[in-house]
Design a protein around this motif. Sequence first.
Motif, short mmCIF file in Angstrom:
data_model
loop_
_atom_site.label_atom_id
_atom_site.label_comp_id
_atom_site.label_asym_id
_atom_site.label_seq_id
_atom_site.Cartn_x
_atom_site.Cartn_y
_atom_site.Cartn_z
N ALA A 53 6.37 -16.04 0.07
CA ALA A 53 7.69 -15.62 0.57
C ALA A 53 7.55 -14.37 1.42
CB ALA A 53 8.67 -15.44 -0.59
N PHE A 54 8.61 -13.53 1.50
CA PHE A 54 8.48 -12.25 2.21
C PHE A 54 9.21 -11.14 1.47
CE2 PHE A 54 11.20 -14.90 5.29
CZ PHE A 54 12.39 -14.66 4.63
N TYR A 55 8.86 -11.02 0.17
CA TYR A 55 9.44 -9.99 -0.68
C TYR A 55 8.36 -9.33 -1.54
CZ TYR A 55 13.37 -13.15 0.24
OH TYR A 55 14.27 -13.98 0.84
N VAL A 56 8.59 -8.06 -1.85
CA VAL A 56 7.85 -7.42 -2.93
C VAL A 56 8.85 -7.08 -4.02
CG1 VAL A 56 6.00 -6.53 -1.47
CG2 VAL A 56 8.02 -5.13 -1.86
N PHE A 71 5.08 3.79 -6.84
CA PHE A 71 5.59 2.57 -7.48
C PHE A 71 4.46 1.73 -8.06
CE2 PHE A 71 8.88 3.73 -4.51
CZ PHE A 71 10.08 3.36 -5.12
N ASP A 72 4.73 1.12 -9.19
CA ASP A 72 3.86 0.06 -9.70
C ASP A 72 4.32 -1.23 -9.04
OD1 ASP A 72 2.48 1.79 -11.45
OD2 ASP A 72 4.09 1.60 -12.93
N CYS A 73 3.41 -1.89 -8.33
CA CYS A 73 3.82 -3.01 -7.50
C CYS A 73 2.89 -4.20 -7.66
CB CYS A 73 3.87 -2.57 -6.04
SG CYS A 73 4.71 -3.73 -4.96
N PHE A 114 13.31 -3.58 -11.86
CA PHE A 114 12.63 -3.95 -10.61
C PHE A 114 13.61 -3.89 -9.45
CE2 PHE A 114 10.36 -6.02 -14.03
CZ PHE A 114 9.01 -5.84 -13.70
N LEU A 115 13.06 -3.84 -8.24
CA LEU A 115 13.82 -3.94 -7.01
C LEU A 115 13.24 -5.06 -6.16
CD1 LEU A 115 13.78 -0.16 -5.94
CD2 LEU A 115 15.64 -1.32 -7.15
N ARG A 116 14.09 -5.72 -5.38
CA ARG A 116 13.55 -6.63 -4.37
C ARG A 116 13.64 -5.95 -3.02
NH1 ARG A 116 16.09 -12.11 -1.83
NH2 ARG A 116 17.06 -10.50 -0.53
N ILE A 117 12.48 -5.89 -2.35
CA ILE A 117 12.41 -5.32 -1.01
C ILE A 117 11.84 -6.39 -0.08
CG2 ILE A 117 11.45 -3.49 0.43
CD1 ILE A 117 11.19 -1.75 -2.06
N ASP A 127 0.84 -1.21 0.00
CA ASP A 127 0.00 0.00 0.00
C ASP A 127 0.87 1.26 0.00
OD1 ASP A 127 -2.27 -1.55 0.02
OD2 ASP A 127 -2.69 -1.30 2.16
N GLU A 128 1.90 1.27 0.81
CA GLU A 128 2.76 2.44 0.90
C GLU A 128 3.58 2.66 -0.37
OE1 GLU A 128 3.23 4.92 3.59
OE2 GLU A 128 1.19 4.11 3.53
N LEU A 129 4.10 1.59 -0.94
CA LEU A 129 4.87 1.74 -2.18
C LEU A 129 3.99 2.27 -3.30
CD1 LEU A 129 7.04 -1.52 -2.13
CD2 LEU A 129 7.89 0.82 -1.94
#
Length: 389
Positions: free
Chosen positions: A317-320, A309-311, A359-362, A302-304
């Motif tokens: 798992a535990f990544y966006v 950001f397009d998310c 892309f990024l992995r967060i 929600d915050e991204l």
Amino acid sequence: MRNPLSNKVVDIQPSGIRKFFDIVSEMKDAISLGVGEPDFDTPWHIREEGIYSLEKGRTFYTSNAGLKELKIEICNYINRKCRVKYDFNKEVMVTVGGSEAIDIGLRAMLDPGDEVLIPQPCYVSYVPCVKLADGVPVIIELKEENNFKLTKQELLDAITDKTKVLILPFPNNPTGAIMEYEDLVDIAEVVREHDLYVMSDEIYSELTYGRQHMSITSLPGMKERTILINGFSKSYAMTGWRLGYACAPEIIMEQMIKIHQFAIMCAPTTSQYAAVEALRNGDNDVLLMKEAYDARRRFLIDELRRIGFDCFEPYGAFYVFPSIKKFGMTSEEFAETLLREEKVAVVPGTAFGECGEGFLRISYAYSIENLKVALERIENFVNNHKLNK
């Protein structure tokens, strides 16, 4: 002087994840959202069992394949979760983390020139392990428009007469994508028709949100042609215990144990006793951690999106894996500049394959408090660079 190094090893690039982790470790006040490690302590009753095993002097080798009690509990767990039965004595081996299982499974199956299909973006170890086993990695680029799932057509397009193994990395690191029943039915059909084998890495199987994990081993004819990889690091917050396992047909397992005998001997005995306790009495711990991850997952997405950001929404798992394509920076540039200016570490998508560009992995294996501070800094970065305009 003769070159002392193997060209095969020299050509393998170091992990892109560790690069950022090493920088953060030396940077004061930095926040890392880059490493895939639970922020929970191993549940006390599991730690206590490990301590008790030491107090009782259980510091001996176990059998090469692992402690009998643990192998039995692994079989019970898989039957309970997946409705698949394994013979603890012939089809199960305890390993030093899931990574060792991946390595020796590929070495047991591959001859020089055998092709291994690897859907990317994916965990960083698959390609190097294939190369070290003298196999040929063949990349299948997963697409955001398909929710980063492997499709039947993508698989068919990648198969050649040299294809031997398909790696199935779901739930996926780094995207968080999952494969559901109908997806796996299509994949299993192709695997059987083309006489392939599957390495199914299910290390995040307990961490799915609003969806039920599905193992390809539960489909008709697939247990016989699949190496199932799992472990304790993610589900039970036992990363430092270094314990995983593999389940495979006896004909493959015999060769895997042979490699394990000469390379490792056996997994740590203390960790194995702790893992018995985890499987017997750890379901509630897993549920509590999963609920916390889910709350963080929804907050982070929600915050991204609010920041700009397009998310894609991950269900495992535990990544966006947010897209930064509209911001006009490469993944590496974005991650490096964010770290330098705002002291927030994320991992560029290219660390997980070239198709991760943009892309990024967060990771959300961190507290809500840490995520809030990191997101404030990320929003400041975006506004300062007018990236959301």
